[in-house]
Design a protein around this motif. Structure first.
Motif, short mmCIF file in Angstrom:
data_model
loop_
_atom_site.label_atom_id
_atom_site.label_comp_id
_atom_site.label_asym_id
_atom_site.label_seq_id
_atom_site.Cartn_x
_atom_site.Cartn_y
_atom_site.Cartn_z
N ARG A 23 0.63 -1.44 0.28
CA ARG A 23 -0.21 0.37 0.19
C ARG A 23 1.47 1.74 -0.04
O ARG A 23 0.25 2.43 0.04
N ALA A 24 1.88 0.69 -0.47
CA ALA A 24 2.82 2.40 -0.75
C ALA A 24 2.09 3.61 -1.31
O ALA A 24 0.96 3.59 -0.66
N SER A 25 3.20 4.62 -1.66
CA SER A 25 2.37 5.66 -2.65
C SER A 25 1.63 5.92 -4.40
O SER A 25 1.07 6.50 -3.95
N GLY A 26 1.92 4.06 -4.82
CA GLY A 26 0.78 3.79 -5.47
C GLY A 26 -0.43 3.95 -5.59
O GLY A 26 -1.69 3.82 -6.12
N ASP A 27 -0.82 3.89 -4.16
CA ASP A 27 -2.42 4.36 -3.93
C ASP A 27 -2.65 5.36 -5.37
O ASP A 27 -3.94 5.53 -5.27
N ASP A 28 -2.01 6.50 -5.24
CA ASP A 28 -2.22 7.91 -6.63
C ASP A 28 -3.36 7.37 -7.08
O ASP A 28 -3.14 7.33 -8.13
N ARG A 29 -1.97 6.40 -7.97
CA ARG A 29 -2.02 5.67 -9.80
C ARG A 29 -2.62 5.17 -9.65
O ARG A 29 -4.35 4.94 -10.60
N GLU A 30 -3.47 4.20 -8.42
CA GLU A 30 -4.50 3.75 -8.01
C GLU A 30 -5.59 4.52 -8.60
O GLU A 30 -6.91 4.24 -9.44
N ARG A 31 -5.99 5.19 -8.01
CA ARG A 31 -7.30 5.96 -8.18
C ARG A 31 -7.14 7.22 -9.34
O ARG A 31 -8.20 6.70 -9.93
N ALA A 32 -5.84 6.95 -9.67
CA ALA A 32 -5.47 7.91 -11.17
C ALA A 32 -5.99 7.18 -12.73
O ALA A 32 -7.34 7.50 -13.31
N ILE A 33 -6.13 5.94 -12.11
CA ILE A 33 -6.53 4.84 -12.21
C ILE A 33 -7.65 4.72 -13.20
O ILE A 33 -8.73 4.71 -13.92
N LEU A 34 -8.32 4.18 -11.84
CA LEU A 34 -10.09 4.51 -11.08
C LEU A 34 -10.59 6.22 -12.45
O LEU A 34 -11.81 5.86 -12.85
N GLU A 35 -10.25 7.52 -12.10
CA GLU A 35 -10.62 8.41 -11.88
C GLU A 35 -10.73 8.27 -13.48
O GLU A 35 -11.61 9.38 -14.09
N THR A 36 -9.40 7.60 -14.71
CA THR A 36 -9.80 8.07 -15.75
C THR A 36 -10.28 7.03 -16.25
O THR A 36 -11.09 7.74 -16.97
N ALA A 37 -10.78 6.25 -15.45
CA ALA A 37 -12.03 5.21 -15.98
C ALA A 37 -13.51 6.16 -16.44
O ALA A 37 -14.10 5.90 -16.91
N GLU A 38 -13.31 6.75 -15.30
CA GLU A 38 -14.95 7.48 -15.45
C GLU A 38 -14.99 8.27 -15.63
O GLU A 38 -15.80 8.91 -16.60
N ARG A 39 -13.68 8.78 -16.72
CA ARG A 39 -14.06 10.08 -16.92
C ARG A 39 -13.61 10.06 -18.77
O ARG A 39 -14.74 10.23 -19.47
N LEU A 40 -13.33 8.88 -19.00
CA LEU A 40 -13.27 8.90 -20.27
C LEU A 40 -14.79 7.39 -21.03
O LEU A 40 -15.14 7.71 -21.80
N LEU A 41 -15.42 7.47 -19.90
CA LEU A 41 -16.58 6.16 -19.46
C LEU A 41 -17.70 7.89 -20.00
O LEU A 41 -18.74 7.47 -20.34
N GLU A 42 -17.62 8.48 -19.72
CA GLU A 42 -18.74 10.06 -19.66
C GLU A 42 -18.54 10.23 -21.58
O GLU A 42 -19.73 10.74 -21.85
N GLU A 43 -16.95 9.46 -22.19
CA GLU A 43 -16.97 10.03 -23.12
C GLU A 43 -17.40 8.95 -24.60
O GLU A 43 -17.67 9.16 -25.28
N ARG A 44 -16.72 7.93 -24.20
CA ARG A 44 -17.25 6.66 -25.07
C ARG A 44 -17.22 5.09 -24.41
O ARG A 44 -16.82 5.48 -22.72
N PRO A 45 -18.64 5.04 -24.95
CA PRO A 45 -18.85 3.15 -24.20
C PRO A 45 -17.66 2.47 -23.58
O PRO A 45 -16.47 2.92 -24.34
N LEU A 46 -16.67 1.63 -23.05
CA LEU A 46 -16.62 0.87 -22.02
C LEU A 46 -15.76 -0.11 -23.47
O LEU A 46 -14.28 0.30 -23.16
N ARG A 47 -16.59 -0.87 -23.76
CA ARG A 47 -15.61 -1.33 -25.84
C ARG A 47 -14.60 -0.41 -26.15
O ARG A 47 -13.85 -1.25 -26.97
N GLU A 48 -14.81 1.38 -26.61
CA GLU A 48 -13.90 1.95 -26.63
C GLU A 48 -12.44 2.13 -26.10
O GLU A 48 -12.00 3.37 -26.78
N ILE A 49 -12.42 1.51 -25.11
CA ILE A 49 -11.24 2.13 -24.04
C ILE A 49 -10.53 0.62 -24.03
O ILE A 49 -11.45 0.27 -23.81
N SER A 50 -9.63 1.55 -24.04
CA SER A 50 -8.40 -0.35 -24.29
C SER A 50 -7.53 0.59 -23.14
O SER A 50 -8.12 1.45 -22.33
N VAL A 51 -7.08 -0.89 -22.44
CA VAL A 51 -5.96 -0.69 -21.00
C VAL A 51 -5.04 0.29 -22.05
O VAL A 51 -4.60 1.05 -20.77
#
Lengths: 222, 222
Positions: A23-51
């Motif tokens: 549970r080091a500092s990478g907590d930020d990264r994890e949150r960043a990924i979740l936030e990115t996902a939410e943001r991108l989902l506002e724009e386009r469907p899941l199937r058009e979002i890649s890893v």
DNA sequence: CCACCTTATCAACACCGCGTCGATTGAGTC
DNA sequence: GACTCAATCGACGCGGTGTTGATAAGGTGG
């Protein structure tokens, strides 16, 4: 079987979905990924979002992404878990109102709260529906949620019949299944702005009306 | 905009989906591909069927497949087109019964015919629903179909209200949208054997009951 | 009967997205 | 200063899609 304790237990211990160990500092990264996902989902469907989209959005490389989540789906499932936990609050609230002897007002209030909860996270709800058809874990989560609502609605119908407020009719659970599924479909169509679909401000009036008639109406009047 | 004249015009002219030009012996191959698709869809969802599976099933190589269809989706769309054309028959039949002054019996008959038509092609219907979320053309086809039913049901409700058999209530079209979408969802859940879902032999009783109450029931009895 | 078009076929290729492996860095013990 | 371990990423292999270009296998008509 899902292995995750449906969120709400802040960080403790590794879970099936989240990062592996530590549970080091990478907590930020994890949150960043979740936030990115939410943001991108506002724009386009899941199937058009890649890893890669998620990784870049969080400022890391694609392989690094896999340090935090085992897959794209896992990210969305984590988000959905939290939404579901939040919605469970609304449902309990609605049930309480319902139990306080004012079932019609309670019903309207309950459907309203649920609608509002999902409406406010439109993008996530649509992604969840999309995932459900492809991902076992998502399907199981969805099943849990639907079974929960069906059970509650079934109980309400039975209690209304028992106290004579509602006439007998189709088995309460069957009725509940159809009504809950109607709500799911109608709300989805409105969120996705399908055609045909109900206008946002008409959804509740129409749904509540059908629920009341289905539960309290006589078999065949007019 | 879709470019295909919704099937039923046997072979004439190249269309957007089918083979490009000509009509030599390769007609067999085209049929073989369609039959392979239907067969495989009985076993597993569309997403788990590759172009290679379809090609091999029809006894040709993957590149040869593209001589007949531009994509996997196009194959399924062709199949759906035909199903929709067939279902349109049921719908017209139902409408005629409805117009003959026996709306309740007609309604039941109509919902029954539709259910039977889709039930008999379960695999294709499920594939269509899956395609709808990902494919524009499928979405447009679905929209056409839904709009057709909504228009019919709206007309029935309005005519029943006009002749005094049904009380006023929510706008007829709004009611129609919710009811049609309920049927779609409930039937899908049953075909897919989701949980929760209605048992196959309960679906019609429950749906018809809700339709009758929603259309003919008073706003709030008991 | 042979040049020619058209139908039909497929090996080989280019591309994309996923998930993994192995090497590397860098911060924090002891 | 040797050791550990969280964190990172280049490079790889896999499986799927769709395209290209070469090739065979019927007619057709000059």
């Amino acid at each position: 079987m899902r292995h995750v304790p449906t969120a709400s237990q802040a960080k403790p211990a590794p879970n099936g979905r989240g990062r592996r160990g530590s549970r080091a500092s990478g907590d930020d990264r994890e949150r960043a990924i979740l936030e990115t996902a939410e943001r991108l989902l506002e724009e386009r469907p899941l199937r058009e979002i890649s890893v890669d989209d998620l990784a870049r959005g969080a400022g890391i490389s694609r392989p690094s992404f896999y340090f935090y989540f085992p897959s794209k789906d896992a990210v969305v499932l984590t988000i959905i878990d939290r939404l579901v936990a939040a919605a469970a609050g609304s449902r309990e609230q609605a049930l309480r109102t319902l139990a306080e002897g004012e079932p019609r007002a309670g019903l309207r209030q309950g459907l309203e709260d649920l609608y509002a909860a999902f409406r406010s996270r439109r993008a996530v709800v649509l992604a969840a529906a999309e995932l459900r058809t492809a991902n076992d874990e998502a399907r199981e989560l969805w099943t849990e949620v639907m079974e929960g609502w069906v059970a509650d609605v079934t109980a309400v119908i039975e209690s209304e019949r028992a106290r004579g407020a509602a006439p007998p009719g189709q088995p309460a659970r069957d009725l509940a299944i159809a009504l809950v599924q109607m709500n799911e479909r109608v709300q989805y169509a409105t969120f996705a702005d399908e055609s045909p679909s109900l206008e946002d401000d008409r959804v509740l009036d129409v749904l509540v009306d059908i629920w009341l008639r289905a539960i309290y109406g006589a078999a065949e009047p007019g």
